[in-house]
Scaffold this active site. Structure first.
Site, mmCIF file in Angstrom:
data_model
loop_
_atom_site.group_PDB
_atom_site.id
_atom_site.type_symbol
_atom_site.label_atom_id
_atom_site.label_comp_id
_atom_site.label_asym_id
_atom_site.label_seq_id
_atom_site.Cartn_x
_atom_site.Cartn_y
_atom_site.Cartn_z
ATOM 1 N N GLU A 32 72.417 6.340 75.365
ATOM 2 C CA GLU A 32 72.004 6.182 76.764
ATOM 3 C C GLU A 32 72.301 4.772 77.277
ATOM 4 O OE1 GLU A 32 67.890 7.584 76.626
ATOM 5 O OE2 GLU A 32 68.599 9.639 76.856
ATOM 6 N N ARG A 55 67.289 4.400 64.980
ATOM 7 C CA ARG A 55 67.043 5.698 65.636
ATOM 8 C C ARG A 55 68.287 6.583 65.650
ATOM 9 N NH1 ARG A 55 65.298 5.666 70.972
ATOM 10 N NH2 ARG A 55 63.622 7.168 70.718
ATOM 11 N N LYS A 108 64.095 12.247 65.848
ATOM 12 C CA LYS A 108 63.160 13.000 66.697
ATOM 13 C C LYS A 108 62.890 14.374 66.086
ATOM 14 C CE LYS A 108 63.989 10.640 71.050
ATOM 15 N NZ LYS A 108 64.189 10.705 72.518
ATOM 16 N N ASP A 161 65.173 16.569 72.846
ATOM 17 C CA ASP A 161 64.387 15.423 73.308
ATOM 18 C C ASP A 161 62.964 15.827 73.693
ATOM 19 O OD1 ASP A 161 63.677 12.926 74.124
ATOM 20 O OD2 ASP A 161 64.880 12.919 75.944
ATOM 21 N N GLU A 221 60.109 11.177 64.252
ATOM 22 C CA GLU A 221 59.578 10.597 65.490
ATOM 23 C C GLU A 221 59.054 11.709 66.393
ATOM 24 O OE1 GLU A 221 62.488 8.279 67.682
ATOM 25 O OE2 GLU A 221 61.266 8.206 69.484
ATOM 26 N N GLU A 227 55.691 12.905 78.095
ATOM 27 C CA GLU A 227 56.779 12.886 79.074
ATOM 28 C C GLU A 227 57.148 14.285 79.580
ATOM 29 O OE1 GLU A 227 60.341 11.046 77.611
ATOM 30 O OE2 GLU A 227 61.481 11.521 79.417
ATOM 31 N N TRP A 259 74.109 15.256 81.326
ATOM 32 C CA TRP A 259 73.184 14.959 80.228
ATOM 33 C C TRP A 259 73.227 15.940 79.044
ATOM 34 C CZ3 TRP A 259 70.891 10.350 80.023
ATOM 35 C CH2 TRP A 259 70.778 9.621 81.210
HETATM 36 C C1 BDP Z 1 63.845 10.117 76.411
HETATM 37 C C2 BDP Z 1 63.275 9.328 77.538
HETATM 38 C C3 BDP Z 1 63.900 7.983 77.697
HETATM 39 C C4 BDP Z 1 63.924 7.271 76.356
HETATM 40 C C5 BDP Z 1 64.650 8.130 75.350
HETATM 41 C C6 BDP Z 1 64.633 7.554 73.950
HETATM 42 O O1 BDP Z 1 63.423 10.071 78.733
HETATM 43 O O2 BDP Z 1 63.144 7.270 78.637
HETATM 44 O O3 BDP Z 1 64.516 6.031 76.446
HETATM 45 O O4 BDP Z 1 64.006 9.367 75.254
HETATM 46 O O5 BDP Z 1 63.935 8.105 73.114
HETATM 47 O O6 BDP Z 1 62.939 11.103 76.106
HETATM 48 O O7 BDP Z 1 65.325 6.600 73.666
#
Ligand code: BDP
Length: 682
Positions: free
Chosen positions: A288, A321, A362, A367, A389, A395, A543
């Protein structure tokens, strides 16, 4: 401002008439022992109105007392147990024993380390808050998860990325906050459930936060670390991979460049001069728009090892990560699949990471959606430390306006069988290190707290923080046990309160799922802030987050036979289960398959009817949540009663919006009516 003590309330308690509360014998006066003592004294005074006296050595005496020490102390050997064998077994462990001597009750609390003794004290206080019998205690507790960590996504301007409970408790207006008392209370909350590591700044490291590793801020990082240290918690920082360029005056951040390597070594050395027990770095790289080794044509093993080498002499860790994917994807190309990214990037690197690197993965491959399968990367890298994680901050699960108790979701992930070594290879055994003998591993949660007076915005969201810690300590606890502990400590032991709140917590995840995106498909949220329904908000974007609904059906075909081939990333048993429509679980159907609206689920319903049913039911269930809470009026103090009621009311209104948007969308796509003729807007 007055802020809430959460589950450390220590309300007046007339259950016990014990002389042992009058005397505490403390075997050590190290800083951690001092906070353990402080907590014990504070709690006893608050619950029983007694001020205990503290004696720092044990000399022969006839009294009843509470004794706190470590497993090495000879008193234990004399009166209680030979702890030799036990001591060598686990990374973190403590015992609590009751011992009756000449008719006098003595409580012995002893940890393998002083932090473990502190956990024992908090455990004992939990028992008191829960009014358990303390005459026959014979508790042996240990945790196999060596890292039980919280990640903060706090920015130095005071904002929190994905924070729903006010501003940062660490930073404000480009500085550290002055309210150290708040940080101490936070450390107490974390230690009370066994958390032993915390990173204090956002994984997206911006310009100002990049400087946290410089002399400008290290003195204050040390102050914060000092507070956490006395509670047995190590402090970590998230770093900017491009630091050598941004603050080091170098022209590159290439991990193989000798100057870059030297720069990080010097930086690490400086950090450890300030903070001798500094935990290490959390790194979001090549994700990102964050910089990383890819910029220099290096892979993530090369990228992580360079930092690991700099930290190794001081015992520091690199928490690297795995949330790495292409966020500039072409939605017109149906073969690409974001879910495959982490595995594709990292699996080939197994065995190439240094010993002090831990991969942070994760729970799911996308996500933090309300429902996802478990990431196939767990178990797929026997030679690389892994940790899981999860997102405590809600969120995608209602942003602490909606009630969503996440422990059942995390339990499912922990209990998921990867089959890496055949049956019985659950994720919890991967991440506690027992399956492959990892040196460092465990579980990390993204924090849900802020400077709101109740810490978490929604009072009931405190249960997610509590539960995260408890589960990190012991993944075998059930969601029911955790809920019950939290409720009694937070609201008292009125059976009606326990019954109602327990039902609310345990039903809430499913309820939220019912009225939001169906059958594992995810992402039907407003882009950017991620609150509220928006069916096509992420559909034609870069995305990688699609549901592919059209007039004939919906879902992402991730099969090997006709789709993206994602299912092949699992071990054969799971790959086969997800590949076939006959065995793919209903709740993940649309994650793995594209099916027609009239496809029949194992439940017997068609997909379209299931969507209508769950969305109508979900709203009724949300109303039920509010109704159950209203029945507790008078049994919960006014402030917390009204705070929660207000949120539950918002939840009902917003659940209706979800229901209507989702139902109308699918009605318009499919042209199929609800078989029960309920109201769907056309
Ligand atoms: C997503 C979030 C974003 C985080 C990203 C992350 O929307 O804000 O920066 O994960 O884990 O869920 O790096």
């Amino acid at each position: 401002i007055q802020y809430e003590p959460c589950w450390l309330r220590y309300e007046k308690n007339d259950q016990y008439k014990e002389p042992c509360f009058e005397t505490i014998i403390a075997k050590e006066l190290s800083p951690i022992f001092c906070v353990a003592l402080e907590e014990l004294k504070f709690a006893i005074t608050s619950m029983f109105g007694i001020e205990p006296s503290v004696i720092s050595i044990s000399k022969p005496m006839e009294r009843s007392f509470i004794w706190i020490g470590t497993l090495d102390d000879k008193e234990l050997k004399d009166v209680l147990l030979d702890s030799e064998k036990f001591r060598s077994m686990y990374s973190d462990a403590y015992i609590i024993r009751s011992h009756i001597h000449n008719g006098k009750l003595r409580i012995y609390i002893a940890g393998k380390t002083s932090a473990n003794t502190l956990y024992g004290v908090f455990h004992f206080l939990r028992l008191l808050q829960m009014k358990e019998d303390i005459h026959h205690l014979s508790i042996v507790e240990h945790s196999n998860n060596s890292l039980r960590m919280i990640n903060h996504w706090d920015n130095m301007d005071g904002g929190i990325e994905r924070g729903y409970a006010g501003k940062s408790i660490f930073f404000d207006n480009g500085q550290f906050t002055k309210n150290r008392r708040r940080i101490k209370d936070y450390a107490r909350l974390l230690a009370s459930v066994g958390i032993n590591a915390v990173s204090i700044n956002n994984v997206n490291v911006h310009q100002l936060e990049t400087k946290l590793i410089t002399e400008e801020f290290l003195p204050e990082v040390e102050e914060v670390a000092g507070i956490f240290r006395t509670y047995g918690i190590k402090t970590f920082l998230s770093i900017n991979y491009a630091s050598p360029v941004e603050i080091g005056g170098l022209s590159t951040a290439d991990p193989l460049d000798p100057q870059v390597r030297r720069w990080w070594k010097e930086t690490a050395k400086r950090i450890y001069q300030y903070i001798p027990d500094f935990g290490g770095f959390v790194v979001k790289a090549d994700s990102e728009f964050r910089p990383g080794p890819f910029t220099y044509g290096r892979d993530h093993a090369e990228g992580a090892n360079m930092l690991a080498e700099a930290l190794a002499p001081f015992g520091g860790l690199v928490i690297w990560r795995c949330f790495v994917y292409n966020c500039q994807q072409d939605w017109r190309d149906r073969r690409t699949d974001r879910a495959k990214a982490a595995y594709d990037h990292f699996k080939p690197l197994d065995g190439r990471f240094r010993e002090n690197v831990v991969l942070q993965i994760k729970n799911g491959p996308m996500d933090f959606q309300v429902r996802e399968p478990v990431s196939p990367l767990f178990g797929a890298m026997p030679k690389t430390n892994q940790m899981m994680e999860v997102q405590i901050t809600q969120e995608y699960t209602g942003q602490q306006k909606h009630l969503c108790f996440l422990i059942p979701q995390w339990k499912e992930a922990l209990e998921f069988d990867t089959y890496v070594n055949g049956k019985g290879s659950e994720v919890k055994k991967v991440i506690d290190g027992s399956l492959f003998g990892y040196r460092y591993s465990g579980i990390v949660g993204v924090s849900n707290i802020g400077n709101d007076s109740n810490w978490t915005g929604h009072t009931l969201a405190q249960a997610n923080l509590y539960g995260f810690g408890r589960l990190a300590w012991n993944p075998d606890l059930s969601a029911e046990e955790i809920a019950n502990e939290w409720i009694v400590q937070t609201f008292g032991d009125d059976p009606q309160v326990i019954e109602a709140v327990s039902w609310m917590l345990l039903a809430s995840w499913r309820i939220y799922e019912n009225y939001t995106s169906p059958l594992g498909v995810g992402w039907m949220v407003n882009p950017g802030h991620h609150y509220g329904p928006n069916v096509d908000g992420y559909e034609y974007s870069h995305w990688g987050t699609y549901h592919y609904a059209d007039r004939d059906g919906i879902g992402v075909d991730r099969t090997v036979a006709t789709g993206t081939g994602y299912t092949a990333q699992y071990f054969p048993e799971n790959a086969a289960m997800y590949e076939s429509l006959d065995t793919c679980p209903d709740e993940l159907l649309l994650f793995f398959h594209y099916v027609s609206y009239t496809h029949r689920l194992h439940s017997g319903e068609t997909v379209i009817q299931h969507i209508y049913n769950t969305h109508f039911e979900g709203v009724e269930q949300a109303k039920q949540l509010r109704k159950r809470w209203e029945q507790l009026k008078g049994k919960i103090d006014e402030k917390r009663y009204h705070d929660v009621l207000e949120r539950l009311t918002i939840q009902v209104e917003h659940a209706k919006e979800w229901r209507d948007v989702i139902n109308t969308y699918f009605y318009r796509k499919s042209g199929i009516d609800d078989q029960y003729g309920r109201k769907i807007y056309r």
